[in-house]
Design a protein around this motif. Structure first.
Motif, short mmCIF file in Angstrom:
data_model
loop_
_atom_site.label_atom_id
_atom_site.label_comp_id
_atom_site.label_asym_id
_atom_site.label_seq_id
_atom_site.Cartn_x
_atom_site.Cartn_y
_atom_site.Cartn_z
N THR A 129 0.83 -1.21 0.00
CA THR A 129 0.00 0.00 0.00
C THR A 129 0.86 1.26 0.00
OG1 THR A 129 -1.79 -1.14 1.17
CG2 THR A 129 -1.79 1.27 1.24
N LEU A 130 1.89 1.27 0.82
CA LEU A 130 2.71 2.46 0.96
C LEU A 130 3.55 2.76 -0.28
CD1 LEU A 130 3.88 1.94 4.65
CD2 LEU A 130 2.28 3.68 3.82
N THR A 131 3.79 1.75 -1.11
CA THR A 131 4.58 1.96 -2.32
C THR A 131 3.68 2.15 -3.55
OG1 THR A 131 4.77 -0.45 -2.60
CG2 THR A 131 6.57 0.69 -1.48
N GLY A 132 2.42 2.44 -3.31
CA GLY A 132 1.53 2.74 -4.43
C GLY A 132 0.89 1.55 -5.08
N LEU A 196 6.16 1.01 14.08
CA LEU A 196 5.21 0.44 13.13
C LEU A 196 3.87 1.17 13.17
CD1 LEU A 196 4.32 -1.71 11.10
CD2 LEU A 196 3.90 -3.27 13.04
N ALA A 197 3.48 1.64 14.34
CA ALA A 197 2.19 2.31 14.50
C ALA A 197 2.06 3.48 13.53
CB ALA A 197 2.01 2.78 15.94
N ALA A 198 3.14 4.22 13.32
CA ALA A 198 3.09 5.37 12.40
C ALA A 198 2.78 4.93 10.99
CB ALA A 198 4.42 6.13 12.45
N SER A 199 3.35 3.81 10.57
CA SER A 199 3.09 3.30 9.22
C SER A 199 1.67 2.78 9.10
CB SER A 199 4.08 2.18 8.88
OG SER A 199 5.41 2.67 8.82
N ASP A 205 -4.89 6.02 6.63
CA ASP A 205 -5.26 7.26 5.95
C ASP A 205 -5.40 7.04 4.45
OD1 ASP A 205 -5.64 10.20 5.94
OD2 ASP A 205 -3.77 10.20 4.82
N LEU A 206 -4.45 6.31 3.86
CA LEU A 206 -4.50 6.03 2.43
C LEU A 206 -5.70 5.16 2.07
CD1 LEU A 206 -0.72 5.28 1.78
CD2 LEU A 206 -2.00 7.27 0.95
N SER A 207 -6.12 4.30 3.01
CA SER A 207 -7.20 3.37 2.75
C SER A 207 -8.55 3.90 3.20
CB SER A 207 -6.92 2.04 3.48
OG SER A 207 -5.67 1.50 3.10
#
Length: 211
Positions: A129-132, A196-199, A205-207
């Motif tokens: 998810t974080l890498t698009g 890890l919590a920050a990620s 947020d992205l989801s």
């Protein structure tokens, strides 16, 4: 294909080593529940981990651990898992904690391997998810792509625990008291969970998940 050393170590681990490995994975993975879970789920996880670390340190709390395991309540149905929803990650997180208690009560290599592989899979999903959400197709005979940043962070954490265990069992010496490394493993795992919590919050947020 030969297993990497951090996974091979599980196969060769003593009961006490299996327990501390699974407890460390659970402590790292509880971040999902703490960020995404409801108050009652977080309370259960915190109490379960408190008892688990007490037991790892040699305190006689096995009965309390068994009781708290009986109260584990997972909300998902295996036939209806939706990995795009936060509930999936919450339940996987709780399962890691439950698995740590199960290993504590009855050490089992397969359960420890399950915990490690589950944690790696969860973090690979976050990395995706974080890498698009870029899909990488690997052809026959081609090398698989390297782990994403979070999955690699987990692999490094696993290796750290294994290295500490190895340091206690140098060739030609008897197995040392594992309790001497518990504070370091516990602190390191909690620091990992905080990072890890920050990620997880970023993925939420992205989801468009509601926290």
């Amino acid at each position: 294909m030969e297993k990497p050393p951090e996974l091979q170590a599980i196969l060769n681990a003593s009961d006490s080593e299996l327990i501390i490995i699974s407890a460390a994975v659970a402590e790292r993975g509880v971040a999902f529940c703490r960020v995404l879970g409801k108050t009652e789920s977080v309370a259960w996880a915190d109490e379960a981990l408190r008892l688990t670390w007490m037991a790892v340190a040699g305190e006689p709390v096995e009965d309390e651990c068994a009781d708290v395991l009986d109260n584990l309540d997972l909300g998902y149905n295996d036939d209806e898992d939706d990995t795009s929803q936060p509930e999936f990650f919450i339940d996987q997180s709780l399962s890691l904690v439950g698995n740590a208690i199960s290993v504590l009560l009855k050490p089992d290599v397969a359960k420890v391997e399950l915990s490690v592989n589950t944690m790696r899979t969860l973090l690979s999903m976050l990395d995706f998810t974080l890498t698009g959400e870029q899909v990488v197709i690997v052809g026959y005979g081609e090398e698989t792509p390297p782990p994403g940043p979070l999955q690699q962070m987990e692999i490094n954490a696993e290796r750290e625990v294994v290295d500490l265990l190895v340091s206690l069992n140098k060739e030609g010496t008897q197995r040392a008291n594992i309790s001497s490394i518990i504070p370091r493993v516990k602190a390191s795992s909690r620091e990992f969970s905080t990072r890890l919590a920050a990620s997880i919050e970023e993925v939420a947020d992205l989801s468009n998940w509601e926290l």
